[in-house]
Enzyme design. Structure first.
Site, short mmCIF file in Angstrom:
data_model
loop_
_atom_site.label_atom_id
_atom_site.label_comp_id
_atom_site.label_asym_id
_atom_site.label_seq_id
_atom_site.Cartn_x
_atom_site.Cartn_y
_atom_site.Cartn_z
N GLU A 146 0.78 4.20 1.19
CA GLU A 146 0.05 5.19 1.90
C GLU A 146 1.39 6.18 2.26
OE1 GLU A 146 -2.79 3.99 4.36
OE2 GLU A 146 -2.46 1.93 4.17
N HIS A 165 1.23 2.22 10.55
CA HIS A 165 1.02 1.86 8.94
C HIS A 165 2.42 1.26 8.33
CE1 HIS A 165 -2.69 4.57 9.10
NE2 HIS A 165 -2.82 3.59 8.24
N ARG A 189 0.65 -1.65 -0.06
CA ARG A 189 0.07 -0.08 -0.06
C ARG A 189 0.91 1.27 -0.01
NH1 ARG A 189 -5.54 -1.49 3.17
NH2 ARG A 189 -5.82 -3.57 2.30
P1 AMO Z 1 -8.28 -3.33 4.86
O1 AMO Z 1 -7.92 -2.29 3.97
O2 AMO Z 1 -9.27 -2.84 6.11
O3 AMO Z 1 -9.38 -4.38 4.65
O4 AMO Z 1 -7.22 -4.19 5.84
C1 AMO Z 1 -7.31 -5.33 6.79
C2 AMO Z 1 -6.40 -5.20 7.81
O5 AMO Z 1 -5.05 -5.03 7.41
C3 AMO Z 1 -4.16 -4.41 8.24
N1 AMO Z 1 -3.58 -3.34 7.25
C4 AMO Z 1 -2.36 -2.73 7.52
N2 AMO Z 1 -1.19 -2.94 8.67
C5 AMO Z 1 -0.34 -2.14 8.44
N3 AMO Z 1 -0.06 -1.08 7.39
C6 AMO Z 1 -1.28 -0.97 6.72
N4 AMO Z 1 -1.01 -0.09 5.89
C7 AMO Z 1 -2.49 -1.55 6.66
N5 AMO Z 1 -3.48 -1.85 5.59
C8 AMO Z 1 -4.17 -2.73 6.30
C9 AMO Z 1 -5.21 -3.90 9.28
C10 AMO Z 1 -6.67 -3.79 8.64
O6 AMO Z 1 -7.65 -3.91 9.44
N6 AMO Z 1 -10.01 -6.45 1.56
C11 AMO Z 1 -10.08 -5.92 2.98
C12 AMO Z 1 -10.31 -7.14 3.90
C13 AMO Z 1 -11.81 -8.01 3.71
O7 AMO Z 1 -12.83 -7.20 3.46
O8 AMO Z 1 -11.58 -9.20 3.49
C14 AMO Z 1 -8.87 -5.17 3.36
O9 AMO Z 1 -7.93 -5.07 2.87
O10 AMO Z 1 -5.12 -4.58 10.41
#
Ligand code: AMO
Length: 437
Positions: free
Chosen positions: A218, A225, A216
């Site tokens: 971000e 993150h 990601r």
């Molecule tokens: P979402 O975007 O909420 O959902 O991501 C799911 C979980 O992944 C973790 N996460 C992260 N951890 C660290 N850094 C990041 N940049 C980061 N992004 C996400 C979090 C988050 O709750 N496809 C959907 C899931 C689904 O509906 O099955 C999804 O990706 O703990």
């Protein structure tokens, strides 16, 4: 496990080994030379041990041993002697020392220094940072919770799958995707296995899980993150509603916590942490209730907005006052969720987040399985259905109702072990400014 360099690990020496010649190997953690006698602390995978050498007994070997730079790798053969004054209750009196690798000086990072170095210095030298017991403990616990996840999900009829990470369309619809050059075409790194795990629901596999990478882009550098993180993703078919998915998720978390508590005693002691086992069922509160609770505490949040970091933290505090550490937030407004989310009563969705002490650790929900509705939602989210043609095709020839979740492994670990920065929970973190090591 044993070889020509080592017959025993530090912690595996038993009474029967006393007065025997044994071989140990590892890193020279410390050398105390008090002139006539020297003590060398050797560290291996399981702990440390003491090597004791008297100068007058073997002057040449004494000289060799005390001049070895700290953190060099050595193999030592010697007599294992009982000594109740010493750590582990024994010491090694060496007769042969082989230096397998000399460490350069000065060390870029100390292993046993009293004062901890800055996180950046530690991460720049992660291979040394990970020589520290407390840093290793995090990854040993991580290993156990993942083993528990495999075990639990398999026991529930889920099979492990692996889906592509180089993909043609963005998986979450958002803007934070990494674009890459794929020969003549543009491609993306997968933000999640979302589209593929859903595709598998059209096959009859019914229950799949993937322990997977999320990429990601971000832009923000926060303590929670990462630009490359890992997750446990599941998808299950023939569900009536999102409640069935939450039941799997809460039991998964329960099993991971239980196993960590049972099998990681030593690591938890090193970290001085206790595992909190969630009570099942984990409480469910609706988004509307959350907004009401937050507004009562003077948060400026309005209905329809996603929870910001500060709102999540405040909600964590409110829940903790009632002794709730884990909680589901259900029925988010449809507009806050990705295009694939199943609507509920027009403005709501069949989605949920799982939070742990004020931080989201998982999110999921039921998906749309009707292709016309899905196309409409894609358009409503400002995306072009043409970009999702292969995904949409899988909905045209028999797709059962389904849903799943994504559970962030590093997020969970940081909350489980009460660690302030998520970077501690992944071996080699990738963030806005860090691409090495
Ligand atoms: P979402 O975007 O909420 O959902 O991501 C799911 C979980 O992944 C973790 N996460 C992260 N951890 C660290 N850094 C990041 N940049 C980061 N992004 C996400 C979090 C988050 O709750 N496809 C959907 C899931 C689904 O509906 O099955 C999804 O990706 O703990």
């Amino acid at each position: 496990m044993m070889n020509q360099y080592r017959t025993h690990y530090s912690k595996d020496v038993k009474k029967k080994d006393y007065n025997q010649s044994i071989k140990v190997a590892g890193w020279v953690e410390d050398i105390r030379n008090i002139g006539s006698i020297a003590f060398i602390i050797l560290r291996d995978k399981k702990g440390t041990l003491q090597i004791t050498i008297l100068k007058k007994q073997n002057p040449d070997l004494f000289k060799k041993l005390v001049s070895i730079p700290r953190e060099s790798v050595i193999s030592v053969r010697g007599l294992c002697k009982e000594n109740t004054q010493v750590r582990n209750g024994y010491e090694i009196l060496p007769d042969q020392v082989e230096v397998l690798s000399y460490a350069a000086t000065p060390l870029p990072l100390g292993v046993v220094d009293k004062v901890e170095a800055e996180l950046d210095t530690r991460l720049d030298n992660r291979f040394i940072d990970l020589r520290k017991q407390d840093k290793q403990a995090i990854f040993k616990i991580r290993n156990i919770i993942l083993a528990a996840a495999h075990e639990y999900l398999r026991s529930q009829g889920f099979i492990e799958v692996h889906t592509p990470k180089i993909i043609a369309s963005s998986s979450e619809g958002g803007t934070n995707v990494f674009r890459i050059q794929y020969f003549e075409k543009e491609a993306f790194l997968a933000q999640s296995p979302q589209l593929y795990k859903q595709t598998l629901m059209a096959t009859g596999l019914d229950r799949v899980y993937e322990i997977t990478w999320y990429f990601r882009a971000e832009e923000h550098n926060t303590r929670r993150h990462l630009n490359e993180s890992t997750a446990i993703d599941i998808e299950m078919a023939f569900i009536k509603n999102e409640e069935e998915i939450m039941k799997i998720l809460e039991r998964l978390v329960y099993n991971m916590c239980k196993k960590a508590e049972e099998k990681c005693r030593k690591e938890l002691d090193i970290l001085n942490k206790q595992i909190l086992i969630p009570k099942i069922p984990i409480p469910r509160i609706t988004y509307d209730e959350v907004i009401q609770k937050l507004q009562e505490k003077n948060s400026g949040i309005q209905w329809g907005e996603d929870l910001g970091t500060e709102d999540e933290r405040l909600l964590g505090e409110i829940m903790r006052e009632n002794n709730e550490h884990f909680y589901f937030i259900t029925r988010y407004p449809l507009e806050t969720k990705p295009f694939y989310t199943m609507p509920c009563k027009n403005k709501y969705s069949r989605s949920f987040d799982l939070a742990y002490n004020g931080i989201e650790i998982a999110s999921g929900g039921q998906r749309i399985h009707d292709v016309r509705l899905l196309e409409e939602r894609i358009r409503r989210c400002g995306l072009d259905p043409k970009d999702f043609d292969t995904y949409l095709k899988t909905f045209r020839y028999g797709m059962p109702p389904h849903g799943g979740f994504g559970f962030g492994i590093e997020r969970f670990l940081m909350q489980l072990l009460d660690i302030n920065n998520i970077r501690e929970c992944i071996l080699f973190p990738r963030d806005r400014t860090r691409l090495k090591p």
